[in-house]
Design a protein around this motif. Sequence first.
Motif, mmCIF file in Angstrom:
data_model
loop_
_atom_site.group_PDB
_atom_site.id
_atom_site.type_symbol
_atom_site.label_atom_id
_atom_site.label_comp_id
_atom_site.label_asym_id
_atom_site.label_seq_id
_atom_site.Cartn_x
_atom_site.Cartn_y
_atom_site.Cartn_z
ATOM 1 N N SER A 51 0.828 -1.216 0.000
ATOM 2 C CA SER A 51 0.000 0.000 0.000
ATOM 3 C C SER A 51 0.853 1.252 0.000
ATOM 4 N N PRO A 107 1.258 3.046 -4.779
ATOM 5 C CA PRO A 107 0.619 2.137 -3.837
ATOM 6 C C PRO A 107 -0.340 1.181 -4.537
ATOM 7 N N ALA A 108 -0.260 -0.045 -4.142
ATOM 8 C CA ALA A 108 -1.237 -1.037 -4.547
ATOM 9 C C ALA A 108 -1.201 -1.366 -6.020
ATOM 10 N N ILE A 166 -4.241 3.687 3.712
ATOM 11 C CA ILE A 166 -3.943 2.253 3.746
ATOM 12 C C ILE A 166 -5.191 1.471 4.111
ATOM 13 N N TYR A 226 -7.355 1.215 1.221
ATOM 14 C CA TYR A 226 -6.782 0.393 0.174
ATOM 15 C C TYR A 226 -6.880 -1.099 0.423
ATOM 16 N N ILE A 227 -6.446 -1.513 1.573
ATOM 17 C CA ILE A 227 -6.443 -2.951 1.823
ATOM 18 C C ILE A 227 -7.532 -3.362 2.789
#
Lengths: 159, 159
Positions: free
Chosen positions: A55, B7-8, A67, A70-71
Amino acid sequence: MTIAKHPAEFDDDTPIQEVLTWRIHQVHSKLNVHASKFLERTSGIALAQWRIMLSIGPEGSTTHSEICRYIAVDKGQLSRSLKGMIEEGLVKTENDEHDQRQQNISLTRKGRRIFRKTLPLMRQRQSFLVGALSKTEHKAIFSALNKLELAAENHEFLP
Amino acid sequence: MTIAKHPAEFDDDTPIQEVLTWRIHQVHSKLNVHASKFLERTSGIALAQWRIMLSIGPEGSTTHSEICRYIAVDKGQLSRSLKGMIEEGLVKTENDEHDQRQQNISLTRKGRRIFRKTLPLMRQRQSFLVGALSKTEHKAIFSALNKLELAAENHEFLP
DNA sequence: ACTTTATTGTTGACATATCAACTAAACTGT
DNA sequence: ACAGTTTAGTTGATATGTCAACAATAAAGT
């Protein structure tokens, strides 16, 4: 009313091994074990840590809440994970100038080194896993997962 | 070496949302939440409890180790779950005559009542979820899951 | 018979997940 | 300017998952 005649017969003729949600549960669990061992052995990091590093990215910097989005990890959980990662010297944080509430999180030199080493390995692993599937299966499993996700989020079936 | 620019981005052009193992993780998590809420609201039991009840079946009796094999749950975990279920009056145990180590576990009257009420509801839920999929997707996701499971158990890709 | 090994289930230690309470800072609307 | 609301992140409580040690019993090997 019809009743399962024997343990684990979910439907009259459907053993639990063929119930979709159960299968997903099982396979997920095995993939988890696999990923964790793989990461542990190659890079000495945990799966949760890897997701966080992914992330953040090798160069960028992010915040907790990004973050989390994102996850999709719990913010409390993330806070604790990051604490560990800071102790291990994988990430560092600095307060944001413009918003005193948030912190900018980035990888340390060590974190970057591990990230760079791990990314291609994880890609290979993914290729290995996906390589087991046919084109059709590959397409179908993604669209099936999308639909299941929608169905699970749908409140229609929640009393 | 190529590195994710942001990111990601797991692969050069693959955002994390399209990485298969990640998708399975996410969907699994949502299905879990859905099932838990559903069971909580309809029957007042937890998902782990439902799986155990399904392993026992309404009439039959089983042992700890059989349940463990069936639903692949940790024996320690199971021991604690059963303790709770006994307190709640869902299951009962009696010592096996022929093997002093093991216990025969069966549902109580209350457990059976809940089981009989819950089974058709869970079948409906499963139909609802699976109903979101086309025939092709349905077939493909099962075979894809099988292959992924094999690949994950395969040590070929574990250093 | 008797030593060794395997199985059954319980317990402890610890990691991870989930949910909610809380503080501090920033934003909103008046 | 300032009361009310939202957002960021920390912490605590509790549930669940994972792993290893352990006692009791059974099974196997000699």
